[in-house]
Design a protein around this motif. Structure first.
Motif, PDB file in Angstrom:
ATOM      1  N   PRO A 109       0.807  -1.223   0.000  1.00 15.15           N
ATOM      2  CA  PRO A 109       0.000   0.000   0.000  1.00 15.15           C
ATOM      3  C   PRO A 109       0.839   1.271   0.000  1.00 15.15           C
ATOM      4  N   GLU A 110       2.052   1.217   0.560  1.00 14.21           N
ATOM      5  CA  GLU A 110       2.922   2.398   0.516  1.00 14.21           C
ATOM      6  C   GLU A 110       3.276   2.752  -0.933  1.00 14.21           C
ATOM      7  N   THR A 111       3.529   1.718  -1.743  1.00 17.27           N
ATOM      8  CA  THR A 111       3.840   1.945  -3.159  1.00 17.27           C
ATOM      9  C   THR A 111       2.617   2.477  -3.893  1.00 17.27           C
ATOM     10  N   LEU A 112       1.460   1.953  -3.528  1.00 14.60           N
ATOM     11  CA  LEU A 112       0.215   2.419  -4.132  1.00 14.60           C
ATOM     12  C   LEU A 112      -0.001   3.902  -3.829  1.00 14.60           C
ATOM     13  N   LEU A 113       0.264   4.295  -2.595  1.00 15.59           N
ATOM     14  CA  LEU A 113       0.137   5.693  -2.197  1.00 15.59           C
ATOM     15  C   LEU A 113       1.107   6.568  -2.984  1.00 15.59           C
ATOM     16  N   ALA A 114       2.343   6.112  -3.142  1.00 15.59           N
ATOM     17  CA  ALA A 114       3.336   6.890  -3.886  1.00 15.59           C
ATOM     18  C   ALA A 114       2.901   7.089  -5.336  1.00 15.59           C
ATOM     19  N   THR A 125      -6.329  13.313 -10.791  1.00 21.97           N
ATOM     20  CA  THR A 125      -6.539  13.177  -9.345  1.00 21.97           C
ATOM     21  C   THR A 125      -6.595  11.692  -9.015  1.00 21.97           C
ATOM     22  N   ALA A 126      -5.766  11.255  -8.084  1.00 22.28           N
ATOM     23  CA  ALA A 126      -5.669   9.830  -7.777  1.00 22.28           C
ATOM     24  C   ALA A 126      -5.807   9.574  -6.284  1.00 22.28           C
ATOM     25  N   TYR A 127      -6.511   8.497  -5.975  1.00 19.49           N
ATOM     26  CA  TYR A 127      -6.719   8.042  -4.601  1.00 19.49           C
ATOM     27  C   TYR A 127      -6.347   6.563  -4.516  1.00 19.49           C
ATOM     28  N   MET A 128      -6.572   5.964  -3.358  1.00 18.53           N
ATOM     29  CA  MET A 128      -6.235   4.557  -3.166  1.00 18.53           C
ATOM     30  C   MET A 128      -7.178   3.911  -2.166  1.00 18.53           C
ATOM     31  N   LEU A 129      -7.207   2.591  -2.199  1.00 16.96           N
ATOM     32  CA  LEU A 129      -7.818   1.785  -1.152  1.00 16.96           C
ATOM     33  C   LEU A 129      -6.710   0.995  -0.481  1.00 16.96           C
TER      34      LEU A 129
END
Length: 392
Positions: A109-114, A125-129
């Motif tokens: 998830p840290e990579t997804l956030l980056a 605009t980008a978000y994550m789960l």
């Protein structure tokens, strides 16, 4: 430096039909919508776009994209790479929510956030789960509730696999606790606090989710099963969930030839749900873009393909051309509905004063012609103008 864009003569679907309107954008936001806006008094560097004879709709909100890659289920060579900015913008996608999927071991998830922050810096605009297919959840902080509260880009949990041979077979109690984490995290941070569920073709379908709704106090709005059109029994169960207030998510790229013989074609799914009286405000669509699909070649060997985001607009276009569902409801499935489901409306998913200037100009054949994200022209005349940092 401040800048402005004036779009003239737009056949505006916001997504509700507004007729022929001009749209004025200043510094990334919509500041005025009117039948005529005079360019003369605008004392800023101004770009004028003529949309005469063309439909203008909100930018697409795609709530299920493997932005750091997906797949890997045929071995390490089958891992898809990170998605590029233009893969999204060329399809009209201006807001994206990233998910991990099957591999919660080598993807984090840290990579997804980056990656989400990188895409946002590049212009959309980008978000994550937080989390992935399996339980226990892999999170950034100690638990998913903290991720939702502390990490601005984290809107909820997902995608958790159910009724699938790759699922960790979560129990009803485990899922109830996860939904509670998402709800509390959302309440404390002002977010939607959703949980997105990857639905396989197993016989139980979404029965466990319906049982949780029947036996708990959790509102249905926190539940989003995706891929609901990949099997007939899933599709029928999803209708019941939508009528109870849950969101049901169609996957745009699913076809019979892709190994889903009992699937419902996405544009047909929109039409069937409408004809069956399902509340259309509870229906969303996502692309599953950048996941991995294994295609069997004539010689019996397999070829690994990354799922393309282009299917997203193709299904919207097919549904518009079919003319069964009112245009505004088709467009809402890809814009305002997922924005509402994920707590992003009215900044995202609509075209109104003070909304972010995310929009698509369709040509006379309803193909994506021009894409504007946060007030910047990303695609014009079907040509990508803004590419990601490492794109050729």
């Amino acid at each position: 430096m401040a800048n402005a864009i004036l779009i003239q003569n737009a056949n505006l679907y916001a997504p509700t039909p507004r007729g022929i309107q001009d749209i004025l954008i200043v510094n990334g936001s919509i500041v005025k919508i009117a039948p005529h806006i005079d360019a003369a008094p605008i004392e800023l560097p101004l770009q004028v776009l003529d949309a005469a004879g063309r439909m203008v709709i909100p930018g697409y909100v795609d709530q299920h994209v493997h932005i750091i890659g997906g797949g890997g289920e045929s071995g390490f060579y089958s891992r898809t790479p990170e998605i590029m900015l233009s893969n999204l913008t060329a399809a009209g996608i201006t807001t994206v929510i990233g998910v991990i999927g099957t591999d919660g071991t080598s993807r984090h998830p840290e990579t997804l956030l980056a990656k989400a922050r990188g895409l946002t810096q590049e212009g959309i605009t980008a978000y994550m789960l937080t989390g992935s297919y399996e339980l226990p959840l892999h999170t950034i902080l100690e638990d998913a509730r903290k991720d939702i509260i502390i990490v601005n880009e984290c809107l909820g949990i997902g995608e958790i696999a159910l009724s699938d041979h790759r699922s960790s077979e979560p129990t009803k109690d485990e899922l109830t606790k996860i939904l509670t984490q998402a709800r509390l995290g959302g309440m404390l941070s002002g977010k939607a606090g959703v949980v997105q569920f990857h639905m396989g073709v197993g016989k139980k379908g979404i029965g466990l989710l319906l049982d949780i709704l029947a036996d708990s106090e959790i509102p249905a709005k926190h539940i989003i099963p995706t891929h609901i059109n990949r099997a007939f029994h899933l599709f029928e169960q999803a209708k019941e969930l939508a009528k109870k207030g849950g969101y049901i998510d169609i996957t745009s790229g699913i076809r019979e030839q892709d190994g889903f013989p009992a699937c419902v074609k996405p544009s047909d799914a929109i039409a069937q749900l409408y004809s069956d009286g399902v509340p259309m405000e509870q229906v969303t669509m996502s692309s599953d873009a950048n996941g991995c699909m294994s295609v069997v070649l004539p010689d019996g060997s397999a070829k690994q393909l990354a799922v393309d985001a282009s299917s997203f607009h193709e299904e919207v276009r097919d549904a518009l051309l079919a003319g069964i569902v009112p245009a505004e409801q088709v467009i809402a499935v890809a814009t305002s509905n997922p924005a509402r489901a994920n707590g992003l409306y009215p900044k995202k998913g609509c075209l109104a004063v003070d909304s972010d200037a995310d929009m698509i100009i369709l040509d006379e054949n309803l193909l994506v012609d021009t894409v504007i994200a946060k007030g910047k022209v990303m695609v014009q005349n079907k040509k990508v103008l803004v590419k990601g940092t490492f794109e050729d």
